[in-house]
Design an enzyme around this catalytic site. Structure first.
Site, short mmCIF file in Angstrom:
data_model
loop_
_atom_site.label_atom_id
_atom_site.label_comp_id
_atom_site.label_asym_id
_atom_site.label_seq_id
_atom_site.Cartn_x
_atom_site.Cartn_y
_atom_site.Cartn_z
CE1 TYR A 147 -26.84 9.13 -6.33
CE2 TYR A 147 -27.05 7.82 -8.25
CZ TYR A 147 -27.09 9.02 -7.55
OH TYR A 147 -27.75 10.10 -8.24
CB ALA A 195 -24.44 -1.62 -6.32
CB CYS A 238 3.70 1.47 15.61
SG CYS A 238 4.37 0.28 14.45
CB CYS A 283 8.10 0.42 16.71
SG CYS A 283 7.48 1.85 16.08
CE LYS A 337 -24.42 4.12 -17.76
NZ LYS A 337 -23.36 4.49 -16.68
#
Length: 693
Positions: free
Chosen positions: A63, A61, A415, A418, A136
């Site tokens: 594009y 859509a 992280c 941790c 399609k």
């Protein structure tokens, strides 16, 4: 989202702004020239990425919106269209990099319709003719040529006149395409190579470090791989669906060649054409492959040829494009949860929005690269997309709605659980925690072990697992089997009966067997399908797998080198081996169960199950003894009768085998897709006819 050299989103034109799909404002010739050049360059870049490299950074859509804006501007200022404009020609890369071949007749694109009035206008132009309506498919167009029955070559559409030869690649990645057909002369079959949704999901499950963005780019990228054998071994297999064939220039029946053909309906007028278009749209979500529209073309080949073509499109066909299921909402926050194998994906919270039949509050953002390329920000108005049962995702933002309060989304460097440094991996720039002692990973591994697909500890929910892990009672999988009712009774809202029930559920889970134990271990890159294939390959005990080499595992069908290496490395970890030894000590069954061993269908008699694809749901009872029959045992019986068991209902399902206490969702979906619902009385009769009960 594409950007110009200045960094401005190409989907957000300069002031005055307009929404995607709207009509751009009138511009001065100087401004129009700059915008035309900018859009033309971007469309060419996207064509090179998709058709040349197999990468699809934008949804269709978005594009189409770029190309539509370019077409409107060129229509207003035809003298400003650049010589290398992508308009009026087949979508193609600027250069074909591999060996090429000239097509016997051009492979063209299709004109696009987004409204019913355009389809009716097309039908009126050919009043009195019959029309053919088909799906399609959203993949890569191929020309497959046979000469005197033997496969001669396979080529991509290329630039429409010249295609790139991909014969050797197709032999590996589309194994179902016949190498020989029973037809003399020159036979050309045209169709679409697609990656099914199930293949795409399985591949991403086993390749979390480099997931495919979507099945469409997965199909294109697979045919761009330099090593097709490795691509196939890694699970990148495609399906070819034909939409037409001819022998020496005369149209012939595709199915007579033994090649799968797209389903089609012949219609007499515009009303029946639109009915067929809407029917295809209604079953879209239940398909195992993506379609982005319906093709309407003249049914008579002679009439189609007589209609002629432009430089890019046949006049006798048009594609109706379905709108994606999307709604606008506000992106409120982004979280970075740590997964059970260390991946730290972005997950967005959005203002609740009803899309695709459900209310959505959490969506995926896929990966940090997508966030950066689409310039998604906290506070943005975003389009939430949900197709079928897939996890909803933020397809794009609406930059012109910004007020300056939006915040850039910054991926974490450490992280969240941790605080160890995260590693950046793959083209998606995904974040990974490599600390095996990370608390979040440990807790999620425990939740996964207790899940239905693995040990199936009914009543042992994630909340309780998190509490027990926080208190130190659960550190590894084997710790489940040391928990006592006395330890549980001390918790709030945990009485003696509840504690006894939880311990009993844990005790019952000991009989899980090798296949489900492998699933529960959450071995990186090893999906549920890998666990099943290892059992079918003859591995009897988990210790047999621990003694296997990567070369041994690669010999198993559909297990590639990376998956084999991951399994060997995981099972070699000292902490994993210690946990497996402790599970054995507690009496947990880690040997293959009869239900997971290979089935013998050679002796099965004829029944409607032979060759059928089925989905099993509900509770089953043996009519002779009245004893309950487990779902895995029912699966084994129907597979012994020659059926293939699938996990979800789709358009390719032949029967929904329904026991007692079936939920309404699966039967409703089956009825919507025209799938036959078979009760267990008839199922047991079929199994008896097949001689497997």
């Amino acid at each position: 989202m594409p950007f110009s050299a200045s960094g401005r989103s190409l989907l957000a034109p300069a002031a005055p702004s307009f929404r995607i799909g709207g009509v751009p404002p009138k511009r001065s010739p100087e401004a129009a020239r700059a915008r035309i050049d900018e859009l033309a360059a971007e469309v060419r870049r996207l064509n090179d990425l998709y058709y040349g490299a197999g990468d699809s950074p934008l949804p269709d859509a978005d594009y189409d919106a770029l190309k539509d804006e370019l077409a409107v501007l060129v229509a207003e200022h035809p003298a400003l269209e650049p010589a290398d404009s992508p308009l009026g020609r087949v979508n193609a890369p600027s250069q074909l990099t591999g060996p090429t071949i000239r097509h016997a007749r051009p492979m063209l694109s299709l004109a696009k319709a987004t409204g019913e009035e355009q389809i009716r206008a097309f039908c009126e132009r050919f009043a009195g003719q019959a029309f053919r309506v088909s799906e399609k498919l959203d993949g890569l167009s191929l020309s497959v040529v046979y000469r005197d029955g033997e496969l001669e070559h396979v080529a991509t559409r290329g630039n429409g006149e010249v295609g790139e030869l991909v014969t050797d690649k197709v032999r590996h990645v589309i194994p179902e395409l016949p190498a020989r057909v029973d037809a003399p002369g020159r036979v050309e079959v045209r169709g679409e190579a697609v990656m099914t949704r199930s293949t795409w999901t399985a591949y991403n499950d086993t390749h979390p470090e480099r997931p495919l963005t979507n099945p469409r780019s997965g199909a294109a990228g697979t045919l761009m791989q330099k090593d097709p054998e490795a691509a196939a071994a890694g699970g990148r297999l495609l399906r070819f669906v034909a939409f037409g064939a001819d022998r020496d220039g005369a149209a012939i029946d595709v199915q007579g060649l033994g090649i799968e053909a797209a389903a089609q309906v012949v219609c007499a007028d515009a009303d029946s054409v639109m009915k067929a278009v809407h029917a295809i749209g209604a079953r879209r979500d239940g398909l195992d492959y993506d379609i982005d529209g319906a093709v309407v073309r003249l049914h008579d080949p002679a009439a189609f040829d007589a209609a002629g073509s432009t430089s890019a499109e046949p006049r006798g066909a048009i594609a109706f494009k379905y709108p994606p299921e999307e709604r606008l909402t506000k992106l409120l926050a982004v979280e970075w949860p740590v997964g059970k194998i260390g991946r730290v994906p972005p997950r967005a919270r959005v203002a609740p929005v009803f899309v695709g039949g459900v209310t959505v509050e959490n969506v995926t953002l896929h990966n940090p690269r997508l966030i950066r390329e689409r310039d998604l920000r906290i506070g943005d108005t975003v389009a939430v997309v949900r197709r079928g049962d897939v996890i909803p995702f933020a397809g794009r933002s609406i930059p012109e709605d910004r007020d300056g309060s939006e915040q850039v989304i910054a991926p974490p460097e450490r992280c969240p659980s941790c605080d160890s440094e995260l590693e950046v991996r793959g083209a998606g720039e995904e974040r990974w925690c490599l600390n095996l002692q990370c608390p979040a990973q440990a807790t999620r591994r425990l939740m996964h072990w207790a899940s239905r697909a693995a040990a199936d500890m009914e009543g042992v929910g994630d909340v309780w697992i998190e509490k027990l892990a926080d208190d130190g009672l659960l550190r590894r999988r084997s710790d489940f089997y040391a928990i006592t009712a006395q330890q549980l009774v001390g918790y709030e809202r945990m009485g003696e009966v509840s504690a006894a029930n939880m311990v009993a559920a844990i005790e019952r889970s000991k009989g899980l067997g090798l296949r489900r134990a492998l699933i529960g271990l959450a071995i990186p890159m090893a999906s549920e399908g890998v666990a099943k294939r290892l059992c079918l390959a003859g591995y009897e005990r988990i210790e047999d797998l621990m003694a296997a080499t990567a070369a041994d595992l690669e010999a198993v069908r559909d297990i590639g080198a990376k998956v084999a290496e991951s399994i060997v490395a995981f099972l070699a970890r000292p902490e994993v081996r210690a946990d497996i030894e402790a599970l054995r000590t507690h009496g947990v069954v880690l040997d293959v169960l009869d239900e997971d061993r290979p089935v013998d269908v050679a002796a099965a008699g004829d029944s409607p199950l032979k060759g059928a694809t089925v989905v099993i749901t509900g509770a089953f009872t043996d009519p002779r003894s009245g004893a309950k029959v487990s779902r895995p045992e029912v699966t084994r019986l129907v597979e012994s009768a020659g059926a293939t068991a699938a996990s979800s209902v789709s358009a390719s399902t032949d029967h929904l085998l329904a026991g007692a206490d079936v939920g309404a969702s699966k039967t409703a979906k089956a009825e919507k897709l025209g799938v036959e619902v078979v009760d267990q009385a008839r199922l047991w009769a079929w199994l008896a006819d097949a001689g497997v009960t």
